[in-house]
Scaffold this motif. Sequence first.
Motif, mmCIF file in Angstrom:
data_model
loop_
_atom_site.group_PDB
_atom_site.id
_atom_site.type_symbol
_atom_site.label_atom_id
_atom_site.label_comp_id
_atom_site.label_asym_id
_atom_site.label_seq_id
_atom_site.Cartn_x
_atom_site.Cartn_y
_atom_site.Cartn_z
ATOM 1 N N UNK A 213 0.867 -1.174 0.000
ATOM 2 C CA UNK A 213 0.000 0.000 0.000
ATOM 3 C C UNK A 213 0.909 1.231 0.000
ATOM 4 N N UNK A 214 0.732 2.100 -1.015
ATOM 5 C CA UNK A 214 1.559 3.292 -1.148
ATOM 6 C C UNK A 214 0.674 4.529 -1.057
ATOM 7 N N UNK A 215 1.052 5.470 -0.209
ATOM 8 C CA UNK A 215 0.336 6.735 -0.082
ATOM 9 C C UNK A 215 1.321 7.854 -0.408
ATOM 10 N N UNK A 216 1.104 8.526 -1.547
ATOM 11 C CA UNK A 216 1.977 9.632 -1.942
ATOM 12 C C UNK A 216 1.467 10.937 -1.314
ATOM 13 N N UNK A 217 1.316 10.923 -0.017
ATOM 14 C CA UNK A 217 0.805 12.091 0.691
ATOM 15 C C UNK A 217 0.883 11.819 2.173
ATOM 16 N N UNK A 218 -0.042 12.402 2.947
ATOM 17 C CA UNK A 218 -0.034 12.215 4.386
ATOM 18 C C UNK A 218 -1.337 11.577 4.854
ATOM 19 N N UNK A 219 -1.312 11.111 6.085
ATOM 20 C CA UNK A 219 -2.496 10.529 6.723
ATOM 21 C C UNK A 219 -2.923 11.478 7.835
ATOM 22 N N UNK A 220 -3.993 12.249 7.619
ATOM 23 C CA UNK A 220 -4.425 13.235 8.628
ATOM 24 C C UNK A 220 -5.179 12.573 9.772
ATOM 25 N N UNK A 221 -5.532 13.337 10.799
ATOM 26 C CA UNK A 221 -6.190 12.769 11.976
ATOM 27 C C UNK A 221 -7.490 12.030 11.649
ATOM 28 N N UNK A 222 -7.701 10.936 12.384
ATOM 29 C CA UNK A 222 -8.970 10.229 12.329
ATOM 30 C C UNK A 222 -9.072 9.109 11.314
ATOM 31 N N UNK A 223 -8.048 8.890 10.497
ATOM 32 C CA UNK A 223 -8.117 7.844 9.477
ATOM 33 C C UNK A 223 -7.344 6.611 9.921
ATOM 34 N N UNK A 224 -7.584 5.503 9.225
ATOM 35 C CA UNK A 224 -6.844 4.272 9.499
ATOM 36 C C UNK A 224 -6.440 3.622 8.183
ATOM 37 N N UNK A 225 -5.227 3.083 8.185
ATOM 38 C CA UNK A 225 -4.702 2.333 7.041
ATOM 39 C C UNK A 225 -4.298 0.958 7.537
ATOM 40 N N UNK A 226 -4.735 -0.072 6.825
ATOM 41 C CA UNK A 226 -4.364 -1.440 7.178
ATOM 42 C C UNK A 226 -3.997 -2.178 5.893
ATOM 43 N N UNK A 227 -2.884 -2.901 5.948
ATOM 44 C CA UNK A 227 -2.442 -3.644 4.773
ATOM 45 C C UNK A 227 -1.820 -4.954 5.229
ATOM 46 N N UNK A 228 -2.164 -6.033 4.526
ATOM 47 C CA UNK A 228 -1.589 -7.331 4.865
ATOM 48 C C UNK A 228 -0.088 -7.360 4.594
ATOM 49 N N UNK A 229 0.361 -6.571 3.635
ATOM 50 C CA UNK A 229 1.776 -6.520 3.300
ATOM 51 C C UNK A 229 2.436 -5.261 3.825
ATOM 52 N N UNK A 230 3.293 -4.641 2.994
ATOM 53 C CA UNK A 230 4.038 -3.447 3.395
ATOM 54 C C UNK A 230 3.219 -2.175 3.164
ATOM 55 N N UNK A 231 3.573 -1.132 3.901
ATOM 56 C CA UNK A 231 2.966 0.194 3.715
ATOM 57 C C UNK A 231 4.087 1.215 3.570
ATOM 58 N N UNK A 232 3.942 2.086 2.563
ATOM 59 C CA UNK A 232 4.888 3.187 2.362
ATOM 60 C C UNK A 232 4.107 4.494 2.320
ATOM 61 N N UNK A 233 4.478 5.442 3.172
ATOM 62 C CA UNK A 233 3.805 6.744 3.248
ATOM 63 C C UNK A 233 4.851 7.825 2.982
ATOM 64 N N UNK A 234 4.607 8.647 1.972
ATOM 65 C CA UNK A 234 5.605 9.637 1.555
ATOM 66 C C UNK A 234 5.715 10.817 2.511
ATOM 67 N N UNK A 235 4.621 11.157 3.164
ATOM 68 C CA UNK A 235 4.659 12.294 4.077
ATOM 69 C C UNK A 235 4.348 11.817 5.495
ATOM 70 N N UNK A 236 3.535 12.572 6.253
ATOM 71 C CA UNK A 236 3.390 12.279 7.667
ATOM 72 C C UNK A 236 2.153 11.496 8.038
ATOM 73 N N UNK A 237 2.135 11.099 9.315
ATOM 74 C CA UNK A 237 0.985 10.446 9.942
ATOM 75 C C UNK A 237 0.674 11.237 11.204
ATOM 76 N N UNK A 238 -0.587 11.683 11.325
ATOM 77 C CA UNK A 238 -0.958 12.551 12.443
ATOM 78 C C UNK A 238 -2.233 12.021 13.110
ATOM 79 N N UNK A 239 -2.080 11.539 14.345
ATOM 80 C CA UNK A 239 -3.226 11.064 15.135
ATOM 81 C C UNK A 239 -4.100 10.099 14.343
#
Length: 479
Positions: A213-239
């Motif tokens: 799972x690739x996210x070319x951005x950030x994960x803002x407050x209140x969201x959830x990401x789940x992946x059976x394999x690897x996760x790559x996030x280009x920017x930040x994760x906040x709450x």
Amino acid sequence: MASEKLFKGGLPLQEGAFLLKVSKERLLAVVVPGESEEAVELKREELRRVMEEEGIVHGVLPEPAVRSSGGLCVAQGLAPIHGEDSKVKMHVKPAVVRSPKVKDPERDQVDFRELGSIVNVDKGRLLLEIIPPTPGTPGKDLFGAEIPPKPGKERKLKRGPGITLSSNERKVFADCDGKFVMVDGRPAVYEEHVVNGDIDMSVGNIAFGGKLLVVHGEVPPGFSLKCRGDIMIDRGVHNSLVMAGGKLTVAGSVVGEETVLRAKGDVEIAFMENGPCVEAGGNLLIRESSIQCQGLVGGNFYARGKGVVVGGKYIVGGSVYVRELGSEAEVQTNFHVGVVPTLQGRKQKVDEDLRLWAERLNEIIKNISTLEKMKKEQGGGFPQERTTMLQKYKLAMPKAMDRVNALTEQANALEAELEQMVAESVFVYGTIHPGAVISIGSATRFVTSEEEQSVVYFDRESRQILIRKMSAEEQAAGA
């Protein structure tokens, strides 16, 4: 052979009072009034005789039927039932997209940002099948000739990546774990899911069963990401909550007390601060800094680049490798190393249960003592409800004692196991400041002086945690 009059103007009956007509497709015979101005009754016997002479032998009605369009229907053939084209039977309802933008054709990486929902499938899952076309059923015309049907057409299914076909090429199976989509009518299963931007309401929470799972951005407050394999996030994760079955990489910041990162593999983060909790089944790598955070690490803890770790609490199964530990402000920074996180968690749970049961046992003993004293003082005036209560406490006391004894044995066994886990160390390639608290096994060392290029380790002979200077080889390894 039927005369041409049947198909053109019609065959005269009863001296032209009626006309017998047959449709071009030879499936319908009708009788209509002729040019006679007199009212004449249709002679059934003559009608049957003429039809037999003309060869109309199939579908003859016992009685003529009045047609809404006028005239009488006297014979009706059987029209053929044409075959049905092959059909697609969906066993899993896919997400449907049209002409997505291909980012990397060689890796079958596609931009599905507008997809909305993800349909996860496991490898080997039957996705769809092609129902064969039918040949149809032949008909029969008024003259007894068979009318062949048009057979259904075979549908050729184009397919995308990530699927496999049965031997007869009629069943489509998932060839990998991933998301099932229909792209311009082509079934495909993708092991990767890419979001080209931030996670927002148009994307929503993501639960992906594929490899990456690739996210070319950030994960803002209140969201959830789940992946059976690897996760790559280009920017930040906040709450937010991020869970990976493999490796988790965040190229930006990880911020907020409500942020939780969990991965069964390694976790790699640029920097984190203000209370996030990170759980890594493998190693934890901090590229810049970690300020007032929590970590539960199954492998080693690395912060060797800029490598600043200030405040917070970390339980690490392996060793710790950092550039700078603590700060000049003597902020308390806790590291418990050489501890398998699951074992430490079990120990904490047993200790908590033991505390609760010990308190309960003490309360039971106290209540029994109080009630026994009251019974002795009141004698026969001791209330029945308190006698019942006293009996209940006496019955509960042996069970509570057994529970306390069992938990005590578990706690002692876990403590002994933890005491054996003293082989790991803390390597500080720069400065370790006062305020750092290092625990190895059951021993704890409070650092009270500033140390440079040091190794904090457990000395088995003295049963203490000591600090020594790094060797040249150790310094070179951390460069």
